[in-house]
Design a protein around this motif. Structure first.
Motif, PDB file in Angstrom:
ATOM      1  N   LEU A 124       0.862  -1.184   0.000  1.00 32.13           N
ATOM      2  CA  LEU A 124       0.000   0.000   0.000  1.00 32.13           C
ATOM      3  C   LEU A 124       0.894   1.228   0.000  1.00 32.13           C
ATOM      4  O   LEU A 124       1.850   1.311   0.781  1.00 32.13           O
ATOM      5  CB  LEU A 124      -0.899  -0.009   1.248  1.00 32.13           C
ATOM      6  N   ILE A 125       0.577   2.194  -0.886  1.00 31.92           N
ATOM      7  CA  ILE A 125       1.395   3.408  -0.987  1.00 31.92           C
ATOM      8  C   ILE A 125       0.487   4.630  -0.938  1.00 31.92           C
ATOM      9  O   ILE A 125      -0.450   4.748  -1.738  1.00 31.92           O
ATOM     10  CB  ILE A 125       2.221   3.412  -2.292  1.00 31.92           C
ATOM     11  N   PHE A 126       0.761   5.526   0.008  1.00 33.94           N
ATOM     12  CA  PHE A 126       0.052   6.798   0.119  1.00 33.94           C
ATOM     13  C   PHE A 126       0.922   7.897  -0.507  1.00 33.94           C
ATOM     14  O   PHE A 126       2.058   8.116  -0.067  1.00 33.94           O
ATOM     15  CB  PHE A 126      -0.219   7.143   1.592  1.00 33.94           C
ATOM     16  N   THR A 127       0.402   8.553  -1.525  1.00 31.31           N
ATOM     17  CA  THR A 127       1.127   9.653  -2.172  1.00 31.31           C
ATOM     18  C   THR A 127       0.399  10.943  -1.793  1.00 31.31           C
ATOM     19  O   THR A 127      -0.758  11.141  -2.154  1.00 31.31           O
ATOM     20  CB  THR A 127       1.175   9.452  -3.695  1.00 31.31           C
ATOM     21  N   THR A 128       1.080  11.814  -1.072  1.00 29.09           N
ATOM     22  CA  THR A 128       0.365  12.797  -0.259  1.00 29.09           C
ATOM     23  C   THR A 128       0.414  14.242  -0.765  1.00 29.09           C
ATOM     24  O   THR A 128       0.327  15.178   0.027  1.00 29.09           O
ATOM     25  CB  THR A 128       0.890  12.752   1.191  1.00 29.09           C
ATOM     26  N   SER A 129       0.515  14.431  -2.088  1.00 30.10           N
ATOM     27  CA  SER A 129       0.452  15.795  -2.613  1.00 30.10           C
ATOM     28  C   SER A 129      -0.252  15.803  -3.958  1.00 30.10           C
ATOM     29  O   SER A 129      -0.193  14.810  -4.709  1.00 30.10           O
ATOM     30  CB  SER A 129       1.850  16.399  -2.745  1.00 30.10           C
ATOM     31  N   PHE A 130      -0.926  16.909  -4.267  1.00 31.66           N
ATOM     32  CA  PHE A 130      -1.739  17.010  -5.477  1.00 31.66           C
ATOM     33  C   PHE A 130      -0.943  16.658  -6.730  1.00 31.66           C
ATOM     34  O   PHE A 130      -1.424  15.952  -7.617  1.00 31.66           O
ATOM     35  CB  PHE A 130      -2.308  18.432  -5.600  1.00 31.66           C
ATOM     36  N   GLY A 131       0.289  17.148  -6.831  1.00 28.70           N
ATOM     37  CA  GLY A 131       1.098  16.956  -8.025  1.00 28.70           C
ATOM     38  C   GLY A 131       1.568  15.529  -8.253  1.00 28.70           C
ATOM     39  O   GLY A 131       2.188  15.239  -9.285  1.00 28.70           O
ATOM     40  N   TYR A 132       1.268  14.632  -7.335  1.00 31.09           N
ATOM     41  CA  TYR A 132       1.591  13.222  -7.519  1.00 31.09           C
ATOM     42  C   TYR A 132       0.480  12.474  -8.258  1.00 31.09           C
ATOM     43  O   TYR A 132       0.558  11.259  -8.440  1.00 31.09           O
ATOM     44  CB  TYR A 132       1.812  12.534  -6.166  1.00 31.09           C
ATOM     45  N   MET A 133      -0.551  13.182  -8.687  1.00 33.23           N
ATOM     46  CA  MET A 133      -1.715  12.531  -9.290  1.00 33.23           C
ATOM     47  C   MET A 133      -1.347  11.701 -10.519  1.00 33.23           C
ATOM     48  O   MET A 133      -1.643  10.498 -10.588  1.00 33.23           O
ATOM     49  CB  MET A 133      -2.773  13.576  -9.652  1.00 33.23           C
ATOM     50  N   GLU A 163      -3.108   5.084  -2.756  1.00 33.46           N
ATOM     51  CA  GLU A 163      -4.022   6.097  -2.228  1.00 33.46           C
ATOM     52  C   GLU A 163      -3.395   7.468  -2.491  1.00 33.46           C
ATOM     53  O   GLU A 163      -2.296   7.754  -2.003  1.00 33.46           O
ATOM     54  CB  GLU A 163      -4.223   5.899  -0.713  1.00 33.46           C
ATOM     55  N   HIS A 164      -4.090   8.310  -3.256  1.00 29.21           N
ATOM     56  CA  HIS A 164      -3.540   9.624  -3.609  1.00 29.21           C
ATOM     57  C   HIS A 164      -4.325  10.737  -2.916  1.00 29.21           C
ATOM     58  O   HIS A 164      -5.550  10.815  -3.027  1.00 29.21           O
ATOM     59  CB  HIS A 164      -3.566   9.844  -5.127  1.00 29.21           C
ATOM     60  N   ALA A 165      -3.594  11.599  -2.217  1.00 28.45           N
ATOM     61  CA  ALA A 165      -4.230  12.696  -1.478  1.00 28.45           C
ATOM     62  C   ALA A 165      -4.468  13.906  -2.359  1.00 28.45           C
ATOM     63  O   ALA A 165      -3.569  14.346  -3.080  1.00 28.45           O
ATOM     64  CB  ALA A 165      -3.356  13.099  -0.292  1.00 28.45           C
ATOM     65  N   THR A 166      -5.666  14.430  -2.298  1.00 31.06           N
ATOM     66  CA  THR A 166      -6.146  15.699  -2.877  1.00 31.06           C
ATOM     67  C   THR A 166      -6.335  15.671  -4.392  1.00 31.06           C
ATOM     68  O   THR A 166      -6.681  16.687  -4.980  1.00 31.06           O
ATOM     69  CB  THR A 166      -5.266  16.925  -2.489  1.00 31.06           C
ATOM     70  N   GLY A 167      -6.149  14.523  -5.017  1.00 27.98           N
ATOM     71  CA  GLY A 167      -6.361  14.442  -6.458  1.00 27.98           C
ATOM     72  C   GLY A 167      -7.748  13.928  -6.799  1.00 27.98           C
ATOM     73  O   GLY A 167      -8.579  13.692  -5.922  1.00 27.98           O
ATOM     74  N   TYR A 168      -7.990  13.745  -8.109  1.00 26.53           N
ATOM     75  CA  TYR A 168      -9.314  13.301  -8.547  1.00 26.53           C
ATOM     76  C   TYR A 168      -9.267  12.187  -9.596  1.00 26.53           C
ATOM     77  O   TYR A 168     -10.303  11.661  -9.988  1.00 26.53           O
ATOM     78  CB  TYR A 168     -10.109  14.482  -9.111  1.00 26.53           C
ATOM     79  N   LYS A 169      -8.073  11.812 -10.044  1.00 28.27           N
ATOM     80  CA  LYS A 169      -7.978  10.761 -11.057  1.00 28.27           C
ATOM     81  C   LYS A 169      -7.803   9.396 -10.398  1.00 28.27           C
ATOM     82  O   LYS A 169      -6.925   9.205  -9.562  1.00 28.27           O
ATOM     83  CB  LYS A 169      -6.794  11.022 -11.991  1.00 28.27           C
ATOM     84  N   ARG A 170      -8.661   8.457 -10.822  1.00 27.01           N
ATOM     85  CA  ARG A 170      -8.573   7.065 -10.372  1.00 27.01           C
ATOM     86  C   ARG A 170      -8.667   6.206 -11.637  1.00 27.01           C
ATOM     87  O   ARG A 170      -9.727   5.663 -11.957  1.00 27.01           O
ATOM     88  CB  ARG A 170      -9.709   6.748  -9.387  1.00 27.01           C
ATOM     89  N   LEU A 171      -7.546   6.145 -12.374  1.00 23.49           N
ATOM     90  CA  LEU A 171      -7.557   5.555 -13.707  1.00 23.49           C
ATOM     91  C   LEU A 171      -7.411   4.045 -13.702  1.00 23.49           C
ATOM     92  O   LEU A 171      -7.613   3.409 -14.731  1.00 23.49           O
ATOM     93  CB  LEU A 171      -6.450   6.189 -14.563  1.00 23.49           C
ATOM     94  N   SER A 172      -7.048   3.473 -12.569  1.00 21.81           N
ATOM     95  CA  SER A 172      -6.944   2.021 -12.419  1.00 21.81           C
ATOM     96  C   SER A 172      -7.714   1.609 -11.175  1.00 21.81           C
ATOM     97  O   SER A 172      -7.870   2.404 -10.239  1.00 21.81           O
ATOM     98  CB  SER A 172      -5.478   1.599 -12.286  1.00 21.81           C
ATOM     99  N   PRO A 173      -8.210   0.364 -11.138  1.00 16.42           N
ATOM    100  CA  PRO A 173      -9.030  -0.060  -9.994  1.00 16.42           C
ATOM    101  C   PRO A 173      -8.281  -0.140  -8.679  1.00 16.42           C
ATOM    102  O   PRO A 173      -8.902  -0.260  -7.621  1.00 16.42           O
ATOM    103  CB  PRO A 173      -9.543  -1.446 -10.421  1.00 16.42           C
ATOM    104  N   ASN A 174      -6.953  -0.045  -8.717  1.00 13.53           N
ATOM    105  CA  ASN A 174      -6.156  -0.121  -7.492  1.00 13.53           C
ATOM    106  C   ASN A 174      -5.767   1.263  -6.978  1.00 13.53           C
ATOM    107  O   ASN A 174      -4.844   1.390  -6.165  1.00 13.53           O
ATOM    108  CB  ASN A 174      -4.906  -0.984  -7.711  1.00 13.53           C
ATOM    109  N   VAL A 175      -6.468   2.310  -7.434  1.00 20.11           N
ATOM    110  CA  VAL A 175      -6.194   3.679  -6.991  1.00 20.11           C
ATOM    111  C   VAL A 175      -7.436   4.280  -6.338  1.00 20.11           C
ATOM    112  O   VAL A 175      -8.525   4.283  -6.934  1.00 20.11           O
ATOM    113  CB  VAL A 175      -5.766   4.588  -8.168  1.00 20.11           C
TER     114      VAL A 175
END
Length: 344
Positions: free
Chosen positions: A75-84, A100-112
């Protein structure tokens, strides 16, 4: 689709965290790292954590996230918008790793999955306080990047302050960085020189607060309780409480019931909190702030309730209506009454 671990992997799950700044910023990254530490306390030997600090929002992020994914992290948490985009790019290559991406809106794969906090709720509460505490009727705002999250916070602050002080003005300095104490301090100094006697910020270091303390004006902390950096200046802070989310999502992967979702929580769920109020704030203003916070939780108050117009006079939220999450998530305009332009 649910994601989980094999029995062998469940013995000790590896969780990675990627931070855009140093954990010693005492703001955004510090608070995410507090979440990591609480995750370790909650799950003990069941988890092994890795964190990487000061990762730029560019190809370096792709490299760091790839390294974590390829070295056994479940499990990887990427914690800034620019990591989207980097997060989604790496997730496609590693379908068995959960991201898990913080503050973004793209979930292009089922594991995001994506997650964020309703920081604007805290800024709306702070707006009531600063609108009452200013003597010059001028709020100074140190802003990072012109993304909806930041613009939304500026608008929420202004609308709230104006509701209790019709003379209020807000001046914004964009510093084009999340963390650069020198730039943040210079911006705060410039704003005070322009007449601001309360400093707000959407950057990660306590530098603006420290300048406020030296110059004898008030300030509001960002992401964590910053009062130790300016006890006279610090009115309160918008505190991001990530730990419960990190524990819950880690457990979900361990238990095999993690599912893709978009989380946007605020006061009601406990992901946003207010730091203790400065004793210099009159009791009536503290009550106003607390009534506002409780009203947001109860649903009787919404920071973006119409009528709200943009700078050009166009109605963006009609009278009696509330902004939906789509409008707020994509907010790219200043509300009427704010001077200046949003950088392109």
């Amino acid at each position: 689709m649910a994601f989980g671990l094999s029995a062998a992997a469940q013995a000790q799950m590896k969780v990675g965290f990627v931070y855009v700044g140093p954990i010693g910023d005492h703001g955004w990254n510090y608070q995410h790292h507090q979440g990591l530490l609480q995750l370790k306390r909650a799950l003990g030997s069941k988890v092994k954590t890795t964190h990487v600090e000061k990762v730029p929002e560019n190809a370096d992020a792709t490299r760091v996230i790839t390294k974590l994914a390829s070295t056994g992290h479940n499990l990887i948490f990427t914690t800034s918008f620019g990591y989207m985009n980097p997060t989604n790019k790496v997730a496609k290559r590693f379908p068995k790793v959960t991201f898990e991406h913080a503050t973004g809106y793209k979930r292009l794969s089922p594991n995001v999955s994506t997650y964020s906090a309703r920081f604007y709720e805290g800024r709306y509460v702070a707006g009531k306080i600063v609108g009452k505490m200013t003597k010059t009727n001028t709020i100074g705002y140190v802003a990072s990047f012109p993304i909806p999250e930041v613009i939304r916070g500026i608008n929420a602050t202004y609308l709230s302050a104006k509701s209790v002080n019709p003379k209020i003005k807000i001046k914004v300095v964009w510093v084009s960085t999340w963390y650069d104490p020198g730039k943040e301090a210079d911006a705060a100094k410039a704003l005070i020189d322009q007449g601001a006697d309360v400093i707000m910020q959407h950057t990660d270091s306590p530098a603006p607060l420290q300048v406020a303390e030296k110059r004898g004006v008030y300030a509001v902390g960002q992401a964590s309780d910053m009062r130790n950096f300016g006890k006279k200046a610090h009115l309160t802070a918008i505190v991001n409480n990530w730990a419960p989310y990190y524990v819950a999502r880690t457990k979900a992967v361990m238990d095999g019931n993690w599912k893709q979702q978009n989380t946007w929580h605020g006061f009601k769920e406990g992901m946003v909190k207010m730091a203790p109020y400065n004793s210099a704030i009159p009791a009536g203003v503290v009550k106003l702030a607390e009534d506002t916070r409780k009203g947001i939780i109860a649903g009787t108050i919404h920071p973006f309730e119409g009528e709200i117009r943009d700078q050009a006079g166009k109605v963006r939220i009609p009278a009696g209506k509330r902004a939906d999450d789509g409008l707020m998530a994509g907010m790219n305009f200043y509300v009427q009454g704010i001077d200046g332009t949003i950088p392109k």
